[in-house]
Design a protein around this motif. Sequence first.
Motif, PDB file in Angstrom:
ATOM      1  N   GLU A  69       5.735  27.856  13.449  1.00 25.71           N
ATOM      2  CA  GLU A  69       6.800  28.884  14.066  1.00 25.71           C
ATOM      3  C   GLU A  69       8.063  28.270  13.973  1.00 25.71           C
ATOM      4  OE1 GLU A  69       5.565  29.200  18.291  1.00 25.71           O
ATOM      5  OE2 GLU A  69       7.873  29.395  18.816  1.00 25.71           O
ATOM      6  N   GLY A  83      11.412  40.782   2.843  1.00 25.46           N
ATOM      7  CA  GLY A  83      12.746  41.310   2.821  1.00 25.46           C
ATOM      8  C   GLY A  83      12.852  42.835   3.185  1.00 25.46           C
ATOM      9  N   GLN A  84      11.882  43.503   3.405  1.00 29.88           N
ATOM     10  CA  GLN A  84      12.310  44.814   3.763  1.00 29.88           C
ATOM     11  C   GLN A  84      11.751  45.038   5.151  1.00 29.88           C
ATOM     12  OE1 GLN A  84      10.826  47.425   0.933  1.00 29.88           O
ATOM     13  NE2 GLN A  84      11.434  46.539  -0.880  1.00 29.88           N
ATOM     14  N   PRO A 115       4.439  34.632  12.553  1.00 32.34           N
ATOM     15  CA  PRO A 115       4.523  33.104  12.699  1.00 32.34           C
ATOM     16  C   PRO A 115       5.547  32.463  13.365  1.00 32.34           C
ATOM     17  CG  PRO A 115       3.908  33.724  10.526  1.00 32.34           C
ATOM     18  CD  PRO A 115       4.471  35.035  11.035  1.00 32.34           C
ATOM     19  N   GLY A 116       6.655  33.259  13.519  1.00 26.50           N
ATOM     20  CA  GLY A 116       7.922  32.492  14.207  1.00 26.50           C
ATOM     21  C   GLY A 116       8.091  33.178  15.672  1.00 26.50           C
ATOM     22  N   ASP A 120      24.278  37.812  -7.211  1.00 22.78           N
ATOM     23  CA  ASP A 120      24.213  36.777  -6.113  1.00 22.78           C
ATOM     24  C   ASP A 120      22.875  36.580  -5.575  1.00 22.78           C
ATOM     25  OD1 ASP A 120      26.749  35.914  -6.469  1.00 22.78           O
ATOM     26  OD2 ASP A 120      27.584  37.307  -4.677  1.00 22.78           O
ATOM     27  N   MET A 126      24.396  43.117   5.178  1.00 16.42           N
ATOM     28  CA  MET A 126      23.056  43.860   5.532  1.00 16.42           C
ATOM     29  C   MET A 126      23.042  45.210   5.302  1.00 16.42           C
ATOM     30  SD  MET A 126      21.474  41.057   6.469  1.00 16.42           S
ATOM     31  CE  MET A 126      20.003  41.488   7.446  1.00 16.42           C
ATOM     32  N   GLU A 186      19.981  32.675  -6.616  1.00 15.16           N
ATOM     33  CA  GLU A 186      19.963  32.977  -5.362  1.00 15.16           C
ATOM     34  C   GLU A 186      19.914  31.670  -4.491  1.00 15.16           C
ATOM     35  OE1 GLU A 186      17.006  35.547  -3.870  1.00 15.16           O
ATOM     36  OE2 GLU A 186      18.164  35.891  -2.050  1.00 15.16           O
ATOM     37  N   GLU A 243      15.639  50.609  -5.641  1.00 16.58           N
ATOM     38  CA  GLU A 243      14.034  50.420  -5.768  1.00 16.58           C
ATOM     39  C   GLU A 243      13.639  51.849  -6.142  1.00 16.58           C
ATOM     40  OE1 GLU A 243      12.281  48.307  -2.506  1.00 16.58           O
ATOM     41  OE2 GLU A 243      11.142  50.303  -2.389  1.00 16.58           O
ATOM     42  N   ARG A 268      10.282  42.710   9.540  1.00 21.04           N
ATOM     43  CA  ARG A 268      10.904  42.138   8.484  1.00 21.04           C
ATOM     44  C   ARG A 268      10.311  40.739   7.762  1.00 21.04           C
ATOM     45  NH1 ARG A 268      16.982  42.984   6.106  1.00 21.04           N
ATOM     46  NH2 ARG A 268      16.137  45.152   6.027  1.00 21.04           N
ATOM     47  N   TRP A 289       9.467  29.098  10.305  1.00 23.95           N
ATOM     48  CA  TRP A 289       9.652  30.411  10.426  1.00 23.95           C
ATOM     49  C   TRP A 289      10.766  30.986  10.977  1.00 23.95           C
ATOM     50  CZ3 TRP A 289       6.580  33.475   7.396  1.00 23.95           C
ATOM     51  CH2 TRP A 289       6.692  35.399   7.551  1.00 23.95           C
ATOM     52  N   LYS A 290      11.065  30.481  12.181  1.00 24.25           N
ATOM     53  CA  LYS A 290      12.351  30.829  12.949  1.00 24.25           C
ATOM     54  C   LYS A 290      13.389  30.245  12.383  1.00 24.25           C
ATOM     55  CE  LYS A 290      11.578  30.441  17.482  1.00 24.25           C
ATOM     56  NZ  LYS A 290      11.318  29.857  18.941  1.00 24.25           N
ATOM     57  N   LEU A 291      13.332  29.222  11.581  1.00 28.18           N
ATOM     58  CA  LEU A 291      14.701  28.779  11.049  1.00 28.18           C
ATOM     59  C   LEU A 291      15.086  29.614   9.799  1.00 28.18           C
ATOM     60  CD1 LEU A 291      16.683  26.524  11.454  1.00 28.18           C
ATOM     61  CD2 LEU A 291      14.972  24.947  10.050  1.00 28.18           C
ATOM     62  N   LEU A 292      14.116  30.211   9.163  1.00 24.41           N
ATOM     63  CA  LEU A 292      14.569  30.874   7.988  1.00 24.41           C
ATOM     64  C   LEU A 292      15.490  32.053   8.344  1.00 24.41           C
ATOM     65  CD1 LEU A 292      11.367  31.314   5.613  1.00 24.41           C
ATOM     66  CD2 LEU A 292      13.318  29.865   5.372  1.00 24.41           C
ATOM     67  N   PRO A 293      16.489  32.327   7.664  1.00 24.81           N
ATOM     68  CA  PRO A 293      17.684  33.458   8.023  1.00 24.81           C
ATOM     69  C   PRO A 293      17.010  34.725   7.815  1.00 24.81           C
ATOM     70  CG  PRO A 293      18.312  32.490   6.110  1.00 24.81           C
ATOM     71  CD  PRO A 293      17.104  31.590   6.428  1.00 24.81           C
ATOM     72  N   GLU A 294      17.706  35.900   8.467  1.00 25.31           N
ATOM     73  CA  GLU A 294      17.202  36.998   7.874  1.00 25.31           C
ATOM     74  C   GLU A 294      18.065  37.132   6.751  1.00 25.31           C
ATOM     75  OE1 GLU A 294      15.494  39.531   9.387  1.00 25.31           O
ATOM     76  OE2 GLU A 294      14.734  38.581  10.889  1.00 25.31           O
ATOM     77  N   ARG A 295      17.251  38.060   5.754  1.00 30.46           N
ATOM     78  CA  ARG A 295      18.177  38.177   4.433  1.00 30.46           C
ATOM     79  C   ARG A 295      18.326  39.830   4.447  1.00 30.46           C
ATOM     80  NH1 ARG A 295      14.839  34.364   0.359  1.00 30.46           N
ATOM     81  NH2 ARG A 295      15.584  32.516   1.280  1.00 30.46           N
ATOM     82  N   THR A 296      19.332  40.139   3.410  1.00 29.06           N
ATOM     83  CA  THR A 296      19.577  41.392   3.282  1.00 29.06           C
ATOM     84  C   THR A 296      18.080  41.903   2.560  1.00 29.06           C
ATOM     85  OG1 THR A 296      20.413  40.719   1.123  1.00 29.06           O
ATOM     86  CG2 THR A 296      22.117  41.072   2.671  1.00 29.06           C
ATOM     87  N   ARG A 297      18.261  43.275   2.511  1.00 25.89           N
ATOM     88  CA  ARG A 297      17.287  44.155   2.215  1.00 25.89           C
ATOM     89  C   ARG A 297      17.211  43.816   0.776  1.00 25.89           C
ATOM     90  NH1 ARG A 297      14.197  48.237  -0.728  1.00 25.89           N
ATOM     91  NH2 ARG A 297      13.477  49.792   0.877  1.00 25.89           N
ATOM     92  N   THR A 298      15.689  43.550   0.237  1.00 26.70           N
ATOM     93  CA  THR A 298      15.311  43.322  -1.007  1.00 26.70           C
ATOM     94  C   THR A 298      14.656  44.559  -1.808  1.00 26.70           C
ATOM     95  OG1 THR A 298      13.179  42.572  -0.374  1.00 26.70           O
ATOM     96  CG2 THR A 298      14.854  40.765  -0.623  1.00 26.70           C
ATOM     97  N   ALA A 299      14.268  44.486  -2.942  1.00 27.35           N
ATOM     98  CA  ALA A 299      13.932  45.723  -3.611  1.00 27.35           C
ATOM     99  C   ALA A 299      12.503  45.198  -4.026  1.00 27.35           C
ATOM    100  CB  ALA A 299      14.393  45.907  -5.167  1.00 27.35           C
TER     101      ALA A 299
END
Lengths: 581, 748
Positions: free
Chosen positions: B711, A162-163, A185-186, A265, A424, B635, A435, A207, B714-724
Amino acid sequence: MTIQPLFPLWTILTGFVLLLTILSWLEIRRAAGRLVLRLTALVLVLSAIAGLVIQPVWERVEKEAGLILLTSEFDAQTVDSVLQVYPDWEVIRMPDAARFPGSKPVEDYLELSALGHRIGAIAGAGVPPYALEYIPKKHFQYFPSPPAVGFTDLLTPVYQEGQTNQLRGKFYLQEGPLSLLLKSPGGIVDSTVLKEPGMQAFSLPFRPKSSGQWDYAVTVKDSSGHILNEEQLPLVVAAKKQLRILFLQAFPTFEIRYLKDFLADRGHAVAVRTQISRDKFRTELVNLPMGDLGRLNSALLAQFDLVVGDGAAYDLLGRNESGALSTAVENGLGFLGLPDGERRAYRQWLGLAGIASQADTVHLTAGASLPAYAVRPGASYEWYTVQRSRTERPVAAYRYREKGKIGFQSIVETYTYLLRGDSMRYAELWMPVLEAVQRESYSTHSISLLTDFPIYVGEPVDFRVIAGQAPETVFANDAEVPLLEDYTLEGVWYGRMWPERAGWHRLVSGERALQFYAFPPGKWSDLKIAKNQMQMAAASSAEPSPVVSEQTKTLLEPVSRLWFYLVFLLGGGLLWLAPKL
Amino acid sequence: MTGENTYIQKLKNRYLLRRMAELSLLAVGFGFLAYGIGNLLHFTPGASWATALLLAVAVWLGRFFQLGLHRVDERAIVSYLNRNFASLEDSTDLLLARPETLGPLQRLQQQKLFSHFEKTVEQVSWPQYWSVAFLVSLLGLSVFGASKIGWQQAEISAEMPASPILDSRNDTVDTGVPAELSESAITVHPPAYTRLGVMTSEDFNLRIPEGSRVHWELIFSGTPEKVGVIFSNGDSIKVTDSAGKFLFHRTIDQSGYYSLYWRDREQLKTTDFYKLEMVEDQAPRAVITNQEQFLEYPWQEEIAVKVRSELSDDYGLSEAYVVATVSKGSGESVKFREERLPFSHPEQVAGKRVQANLELNTRALGMGPGDELYYYIEVWDNRRPQRQSNRTETYFIQLEDTITQTISFEAGLGVDLMPEYFRSQRQIIIDSEKLLAEKKSIEKQAFDTRSNDLAHDQKVLRLRYGQFLGEEFESGIAQTTEPEETAAPENEEELLEKYGHAHDSDNEHNLVPEQQHEHDENPNPEEREASPIAAFAHSHDNLEEATFFLRSVKAKLRAALSMMWDAELQLRMNDPAASLPYQYRILKLLKEISNDSRIYVHRTGFDAPPIKEEKRLSGELETVSSSRSAYRRLEQSPYPAIERALPLIQNLIEQPPAGLNTSEQEILLAAGNELAAAAIEQPEVYLIYLSPLRALLDGQLDQEHLQTVQEAFWKLLPERTRTAGGREQTDHGLQDAFIKQLKGRTYQ
């Protein structure tokens, strides 16, 4: 000449004298003629026996010629030049090196252990780092092969889910342009074009969408889109961390409220303490068990990774609470301050030299413009900037206070991004700061690889275990690995394993685990050669040591036992013959 | 023992031997007979052999005991000889006796028998039924042979698929291999109202108009036992054979995908997943091209407004007209009159694209001073069975009133129904005028700051009015709205409080906790997210409809909001003079809205109950107590099964197993369902991945399938907000020493 007696020399000499005395006395008493001849024969017999036991050896000193070791991709002209300078040197070559006139083949790296002291030069791609261990005295000069098109360096740390991670490396090209593509992989995630010939650094951002071990790939294409090379790139992606954050506020604010909701959330544990009066609070706990936040103390603060608070909230803390907060930070807690105007005590706590009384607008490098309080970090501290404006003004930074950290985030009204639905960008504003300032986690021991990427099947993999106390058994793919303790640093241990198959391998020490990927031979060959050359250059010397040219060898050749046997026969024969003459 | 006695023994043995042979022949005959019959009756070979063996043994034993062979001894032989050979003079018994035990006469008779016994015995014929045994054996062998030949032929016909034989059912050559789809024809019949012709396609991926009827005609290389088709919504059709062709049809009313399957020779064959993309019949479109949405005319007897419009539809229009509503009067006597006006040109609307015109005449509509006309165009297409309609925005024409209205505050009213924002706009105007007046006497920076503050007030006012219009969080009328975070509605009130001056509210100094706070403490997150406005507002998706107002007022309000943008812009640019004209027009519009008795405008904000005077400003906090609330928010992943399946796929790529276990199949199946749902939404992207996924579930764990499915996931997983992330360090003495060194620097 010297001797190599089988027994202590004095025992041999004593025995010789005793035997000679007794046998001479017996011969003298013997009623037979030719006494002198018989005594002479007796001396010959005993001398032959003594010679067999004493073992005299001839000592011979020989001068040894230096060696030049040829490895793959060596430059023949360079070798000729070396041989012109050192005409008496011999040439040996590894199995993967091309033939060279007069060179002798070396079957494997083990043979280098016998020849290592004579090696004065190595030419070509070099030998892998572990093979250098077979050359105990590294007096050689290194003549690398000309650089080839391909990767020369690649950093593959553990990446973060996620980064926006960066795949960084260096690529050598003779003529451009070439395209580098990074595939997840995608599918393709990023690409870059290298135009200028020579060594080029590149960075491919990506990412990862999920944690674990994934097969990425790097593809090299020429300008016409033709694939020149594609290499598998197995990566380890660490899971995101769930933070435990305590918010302190004197009154409800949009900033903290939206930040709290945003974090909650996403599964983080969040506690908000809002001051109603001096000793009354409104407490909100999300993803945390019900607890009392009425009084801050060490035990309470130890449950959190980070405390976020503005100046108004800090001013309302009692002396005991301030002390507990200070102690907790020194023990590792992170504190993130949200400047809200000039407050002396709060400014001093943050370590800032000044805070503007009113917010102005700051233009961030990401293109965002937001209100922010201008702050001047204290010069007596070493600050680590997390975010800065286009004018290099620190917007978010932190400093260490013993084990913990104190930082600030000077931007305000960031919640407007959430109102616009731009979560985002909101996350990009906050998560790096949270972090960076959060509590650093400490483990009792760690395990890390010492062998660089790429790792190959059948080649040794070195790792290091750092442990406060003697580490538990380390397992490599369920097989126990012996460890060797560092003789200078306490609690540092080294180990080595040999991966036997291509694929992921796992080193486990207690609760710590480390994954790495072993490639079959032939993969990432350009990178392997480049890294070998780098290691070789570091291990080599500018000029071959004069010791190599002056190598001598002392040979010990024992006197043949046949001579003693013949003398013994001669003596015995005379002894038998003399009375009959 | 005498030599004759021995001879009698031999006779006995010979008899028994012959009988045994006869019995065995008979038993074998019956055995073969039983096996043959069993074979002919399609017993299994094992059963046939068992029956044959049992019968043979039974026959042998039964006959053995029937003949009494177990009782046959020398005396029985002697008795038989005495009975059948008179020449032996019934004295054969003497042959068994020892001579010394006999009397003289018996001995003499014994001697006499000895002389001719051998000759007599050679004539002995034993009782035998060889012919019967032979007959039975022959019969048994015949039946056995016949059954064996027939069985082998049956086996040959079953086991030799390469030898072509004619299939009597359809006279096709049975090649012995499973049938394959050899030919296909797809015919698409669009609905009649679309006026599209019949289309044919050889591609199984179809893109067809909504409501089309599709006919598939399939021809196989053989004759499959069962043919069917499965659609993405779970429907399946069993396709029947009709003279060698397999036909089926379906009316398409939703997008998705389908797959054919057939079973032949114990093998189930399936095709890829084919796209079935339905092109929806779009609603008709109508646009008024020559009018502004809000028009105001000074009073005249007759005003003619020409309305030009463009009407269009993808298949055809069937009807269009103008709906005009005239509102007259004021107060409780307000009256509405709605008319449906046909276009003057063309009179009949038809075709795909039409330019229609109309002239609105205020006299013809009976409009007087102060009357308003709201009109819009409604257009219908020719869709069957249900027509679709659409309409334009409501357009607004107002004739200025000749009567002047004034604002008055009713003394003694318990509730102040006068909206507070009128004062605010007026205050902004006053402040702007004041600022302009002081311009020369103050510094430019102070002027700019005050102008910016006024812009801020104008912004707050705009936000508040935007709330009435359902535009609370729009950053601009011209800008597009973006989806809000889920937490956003929760904070609408706070937004206003943050930006606005709170001095107009009942709780202007925040002396008591707002009722909203109690709402916040609700531990139920779902309830927390409910906005107080949501309880009052329309919940339609359409932003335009989510207001309290009639469309005419909405248009006025939108016009006011638009001017507020301009006013704020000029103030931001530190030009109050340029802003004032807009502000005057805003105030005028707001006055009209406020005094328009045809609408009832009430404040939408929270009206707190009146606070007791004795408690105000007392500073007593005894009744205020600490509060605590705890709840959980997890989440939410949009594709939980795919997130579980991805590591599994990676493991399978690393170490391909022989097959999937049950739990692995369940994970992949659940992930496949999520992928299938995505394929319905975006068939052009994800449909191609369903076949490899199915192959995986069928056990074909090759690298190509695994990587393709990975593939897709992986393609189906959405982009997520930045994590820690987390940095971990080792607790080592060196680390502590470093920190001690750092400590010295910390307290400098």
